[in-house]
Write a protein that holds these residues in place. Sequence first.
Motif, PDB file in Angstrom:
ATOM      1  N   GLU A 182       7.906  25.740  33.657  1.00 35.02           N
ATOM      2  CA  GLU A 182       6.469  25.743  33.402  1.00 35.02           C
ATOM      3  C   GLU A 182       6.170  24.622  32.426  1.00 35.02           C
ATOM      4  O   GLU A 182       6.740  24.568  31.342  1.00 35.02           O
ATOM      5  CB  GLU A 182       6.030  27.084  32.824  1.00 35.02           C
ATOM      6  N   THR A 230       8.769  21.245  26.518  1.00 34.03           N
ATOM      7  CA  THR A 230       8.426  19.958  25.919  1.00 34.03           C
ATOM      8  C   THR A 230       9.451  18.911  26.324  1.00 34.03           C
ATOM      9  O   THR A 230      10.649  19.177  26.382  1.00 34.03           O
ATOM     10  CB  THR A 230       8.354  20.032  24.386  1.00 34.03           C
ATOM     11  N   ASP A 266       3.639  23.943  30.491  1.00 36.01           N
ATOM     12  CA  ASP A 266       3.088  24.232  29.163  1.00 36.01           C
ATOM     13  C   ASP A 266       4.079  24.957  28.253  1.00 36.01           C
ATOM     14  O   ASP A 266       3.810  25.184  27.086  1.00 36.01           O
ATOM     15  CB  ASP A 266       1.753  24.980  29.262  1.00 36.01           C
ATOM     16  N   LYS A 267       5.218  25.349  28.820  1.00 39.34           N
ATOM     17  CA  LYS A 267       6.219  26.007  27.987  1.00 39.34           C
ATOM     18  C   LYS A 267       7.427  25.118  27.731  1.00 39.34           C
ATOM     19  O   LYS A 267       8.412  25.522  27.146  1.00 39.34           O
ATOM     20  CB  LYS A 267       6.688  27.297  28.666  1.00 39.34           C
ATOM     21  N   LYS A 277       1.069  22.633  36.929  1.00 35.66           N
ATOM     22  CA  LYS A 277       1.539  23.755  36.128  1.00 35.66           C
ATOM     23  C   LYS A 277       3.067  23.849  36.125  1.00 35.66           C
ATOM     24  O   LYS A 277       3.668  24.283  35.167  1.00 35.66           O
ATOM     25  CB  LYS A 277       0.915  25.052  36.635  1.00 35.66           C
TER      26      LYS A 277
END
Length: 55
Positions: free
Chosen positions: A28, A33, A30-31, A51
């Motif tokens: 994912e 980096t 957004d989870k 996403k």
Amino acid sequence: MYVVCNKHLEEAIDEFVEVYEQPPDLYELDKTTFTDWLAPQHCHFCEENPKYLVV
Ligand SMILES: [Zn+2]
């Protein structure tokens, strides 16, 4: 490697399996980096915000 939205996740997995003949890893966006990689601004298949990363 595919960066896709919710809607196109299955399509990306299907295409990945067809090309690489093995199941992809899913992340994912957004989870996760990334230090030296900037995620694309839109999905591989459409203009939505991506996403998932399929690798
Ligand atoms: Zn899409």
